[in-house]
Structures are given as C-alpha cells and as structure tokens.
Design a protein around this motif. Structure first.
Motif, mmCIF file in Angstrom:
data_model
loop_
_atom_site.group_PDB
_atom_site.id
_atom_site.type_symbol
_atom_site.label_atom_id
_atom_site.label_comp_id
_atom_site.label_asym_id
_atom_site.label_seq_id
_atom_site.Cartn_x
_atom_site.Cartn_y
_atom_site.Cartn_z
ATOM 1 N N LEU A 159 22.916 43.438 58.139
ATOM 2 C CA LEU A 159 24.088 44.134 58.665
ATOM 3 C C LEU A 159 23.985 44.192 60.185
ATOM 4 O O LEU A 159 22.952 44.611 60.717
ATOM 5 N N ASP A 160 25.060 43.756 60.890
ATOM 6 C CA ASP A 160 25.007 43.811 62.347
ATOM 7 C C ASP A 160 25.733 45.052 62.876
ATOM 8 O O ASP A 160 26.337 45.814 62.117
ATOM 9 N N ASP A 161 25.650 45.255 64.178
ATOM 10 C CA ASP A 161 26.196 46.486 64.769
ATOM 11 C C ASP A 161 27.711 46.489 64.859
ATOM 12 O O ASP A 161 28.303 47.481 65.296
ATOM 13 N N GLN A 162 28.353 45.400 64.432
ATOM 14 C CA GLN A 162 29.809 45.349 64.381
ATOM 15 C C GLN A 162 30.337 45.558 62.968
ATOM 16 O O GLN A 162 31.529 45.395 62.709
ATOM 17 N N GLY A 163 29.438 45.881 62.039
ATOM 18 C CA GLY A 163 29.842 46.119 60.668
ATOM 19 C C GLY A 163 30.048 44.868 59.853
ATOM 20 O O GLY A 163 30.715 44.893 58.818
ATOM 21 N N GLN A 164 29.454 43.755 60.286
ATOM 22 C CA GLN A 164 29.557 42.494 59.562
ATOM 23 C C GLN A 164 28.280 42.250 58.761
ATOM 24 O O GLN A 164 27.185 42.599 59.208
ATOM 25 N N VAL A 165 28.439 41.649 57.578
ATOM 26 C CA VAL A 165 27.314 41.387 56.698
ATOM 27 C C VAL A 165 27.011 39.895 56.672
ATOM 28 O O VAL A 165 27.914 39.071 56.559
ATOM 29 N N GLY B 129 15.639 31.596 56.257
ATOM 30 C CA GLY B 129 16.734 31.511 57.211
ATOM 31 C C GLY B 129 16.471 30.629 58.411
ATOM 32 O O GLY B 129 17.026 30.862 59.492
ATOM 33 N N THR B 130 15.674 29.592 58.229
ATOM 34 C CA THR B 130 15.329 28.705 59.343
ATOM 35 C C THR B 130 16.065 27.375 59.299
ATOM 36 O O THR B 130 15.733 26.452 60.032
ATOM 37 N N GLY B 131 17.052 27.263 58.408
ATOM 38 C CA GLY B 131 17.834 26.035 58.328
ATOM 39 C C GLY B 131 17.298 25.014 57.354
ATOM 40 O O GLY B 131 17.870 23.930 57.208
ATOM 41 N N ASP B 132 16.194 25.324 56.676
ATOM 42 C CA ASP B 132 15.614 24.403 55.708
ATOM 43 C C ASP B 132 14.972 25.209 54.582
ATOM 44 O O ASP B 132 15.145 26.424 54.503
ATOM 45 N N THR B 133 14.246 24.507 53.707
ATOM 46 C CA THR B 133 13.597 25.189 52.592
ATOM 47 C C THR B 133 12.080 25.133 52.719
ATOM 48 O O THR B 133 11.361 25.207 51.732
ATOM 49 N N HIS B 134 11.594 24.987 53.934
ATOM 50 C CA HIS B 134 10.155 24.928 54.167
ATOM 51 C C HIS B 134 9.548 26.326 54.109
ATOM 52 O O HIS B 134 10.172 27.312 54.511
ATOM 53 N N ARG C 21 11.394 33.139 63.527
ATOM 54 C CA ARG C 21 12.617 33.903 63.706
ATOM 55 C C ARG C 21 13.741 33.299 62.867
ATOM 56 O O ARG C 21 13.887 32.074 62.787
ATOM 57 N N VAL C 22 14.534 34.139 62.220
ATOM 58 C CA VAL C 22 15.704 33.688 61.476
ATOM 59 C C VAL C 22 16.720 33.137 62.468
ATOM 60 O O VAL C 22 17.013 33.772 63.492
ATOM 61 N N LEU C 23 17.251 31.953 62.172
ATOM 62 C CA LEU C 23 18.162 31.265 63.093
ATOM 63 C C LEU C 23 19.615 31.439 62.658
ATOM 64 O O LEU C 23 19.899 31.535 61.471
ATOM 65 N N GLY C 24 20.520 31.471 63.633
ATOM 66 C CA GLY C 24 21.935 31.515 63.320
ATOM 67 C C GLY C 24 22.597 32.849 63.616
ATOM 68 O O GLY C 24 23.806 32.990 63.435
ATOM 69 N N MET C 25 21.798 33.829 64.062
ATOM 70 C CA MET C 25 22.370 35.133 64.408
ATOM 71 C C MET C 25 21.995 35.507 65.841
ATOM 72 O O MET C 25 21.814 36.678 66.168
ATOM 73 N N ARG D 246 24.812 33.239 56.928
ATOM 74 C CA ARG D 246 26.257 33.002 56.918
ATOM 75 C C ARG D 246 26.967 34.340 56.772
ATOM 76 O O ARG D 246 26.604 35.145 55.918
ATOM 77 N N MET D 247 27.951 34.570 57.607
ATOM 78 C CA MET D 247 28.647 35.846 57.577
ATOM 79 C C MET D 247 29.618 35.905 56.396
ATOM 80 O O MET D 247 30.349 34.958 56.141
ATOM 81 N N ILE D 248 29.592 37.021 55.680
ATOM 82 C CA ILE D 248 30.532 37.241 54.597
ATOM 83 C C ILE D 248 31.866 37.675 55.205
ATOM 84 O O ILE D 248 31.905 38.546 56.070
ATOM 85 N N SER D 249 32.932 37.052 54.769
ATOM 86 C CA SER D 249 34.247 37.328 55.338
ATOM 87 C C SER D 249 34.593 38.813 55.269
ATOM 88 O O SER D 249 34.410 39.467 54.236
ATOM 89 N N GLN D 250 35.128 39.329 56.378
ATOM 90 C CA GLN D 250 35.559 40.720 56.414
ATOM 91 C C GLN D 250 36.720 40.975 55.457
ATOM 92 O O GLN D 250 36.985 42.121 55.085
#
Length: 211
Positions: free
Chosen positions: A166-172, A123-128, A138-142, A195-199
């Motif tokens: 899973l975040d504290d707003q119920g989003q995956v 989750g760092t934006g690349d495949t390294h 740290r995982v980036l983007g959240m 990437r957030m999965i659409s609610q």
C-alpha cells in the motif's frame, strides 16, 4: 520445514539467523556451500543484514552535489537523509515472511526481499531466488512511490507466493503468483514485478489498509 529466525530491532536493524539451504533463507551473503563438509553453513547466532540504500530520485548532478554535502556532514558529524521522516538513514519498520521468502519495508518507502523467488514473489522482474551468495534485493517497479505497508501470506503452499503493498496515495500494488485472480488485476497470471491494482475496483477511493 526449516525454521529461520528474523527480527527488527528498536532502531530498525534487521537481524537474522538459521538455515541457508538453496535460497539463502536467512539473507546473509557468503554462507555458501562448505568445501570441507559439502553442505550449507547456517548462522547459529543473530547477525545484521545489510541493505544498500540509494536516493534514486536524484539526478546525476544532484547525486554529485549530495556526495559532496554528505562528505562535509560526515566530517562535521552531521548527516541528513532526504527521504526519511527524521532525516536519518532508512530503518526497517515492517517485516513480512512468506514460505521461504521475506520482505522488509523501510521508512523511506522502499521494499526489499530475499529467499525463494520461483513465483515472482521477490518482485525483481524474474523468478530467480536470491541464492546463497546474495543478500536482500530491492523490489523493482515502485521507484516513484512511497510504500507505507506490506502484507504477505505465509501459508505453506505455492499458491500463496504473493504479496501486496500500500502506498501513501492509497494505491495497492501486488506481485507474485496470480492463480485464481489473487493479484486483483483481472487475470490469473504471475506478476514478476509490482503492478498497481486499478482504483476502479475500489470505486476510485483511496485504500486505507491491507492485510
């Protein structure tokens, strides 16, 4: 298959030992190829992993003020962390292992990973991969969400290099290999960043658990 042992202590410290190999599965920086023996050195006893936590939500001005306050509290023996439930330094609350990679969730809502990253599963934006000279990343983007649970598959197959959060707003959120639509974002593309999965897939309802 090389075994790497990891554990979380009661006070939230992450301990590790085992083979270094090419992707530093144990997560300890500095265990690089030995110039004497020409192979990777493997820690044979438990060692603590280090994580550099930063209060990313603060402005530069707030950071400066925070540093001064922390200096005062350090001198007086009173320290406070703004984004943890108890105000103490972030502690690991969950450990999830994939095949040759690991993720840790801390009680400040941040997710960290190390090991093999060839399918974007770190989750760092690349495949390294992290490599033998680097520790956890740290995982980036959240950065603007608080993660409360993570879930990973640890089956020994490339198709399982993916993770959910899973975040504290119920989003995956999901990242990693996307074959067969396992990321839940409407395609089979690999996701190198969360990437957030659409609610809408959940009838616009909050998700309460992942596995």
């Amino acid at each position: 298959l090389m075994a790497v042992f990891k554990m979380v202590t009661k006070n939230g410290k992450v301990m590790t030992m085992g083979p270094a190999a090419n992707n530093a599965y144990h997560g300890l920086p500095g265990y690089s190829t030995s110039s004497t023996w020409g192979h990777y050195r493997h820690p044979s006893y438990l060692q603590e992993l280090c994580f550099t936590h930063e209060e990313w939500w603060l402005s530069d001005e707030q950071r400066s003020s925070k540093r001064q306050t922390m200096d005062h509290r350090r001198e007086t023996g009173r320290q406070k962390w703004n984004n943890t439930p108890d105000g103490e330094y972030p502690r690991c609350v969950q450990l999830e292992c994939g095949y040759d990679w690991v993720h840790c969730l801390f009680n400040d809502g941040s997710v960290w990973g190390w090991g093999h990253g060839g399918q974007g599963q770190l989750g760092t934006g690349d495949t390294h991969s992290t490599g033998v000279d680097m520790g956890p990343h740290r995982v980036l983007g959240m950065e603007n969400v608080r993660i409360i649970k993570i879930a990973a598959s640890n089956y020994r197959e490339q198709s399982n290099h993916h993770i959910l959060a899973l975040d504290d707003q119920g989003q995956v959120w999901g990242w990693g290999r996307g074959s067969w639509g396992i990321m839940g974002v409407g395609n089979d593309e690999t996701q190198n960043s969360p990437r957030m999965i659409s609610q809408a897939y959940f009838d616009d309802k909050k998700v309460v658990d992942i596995a």
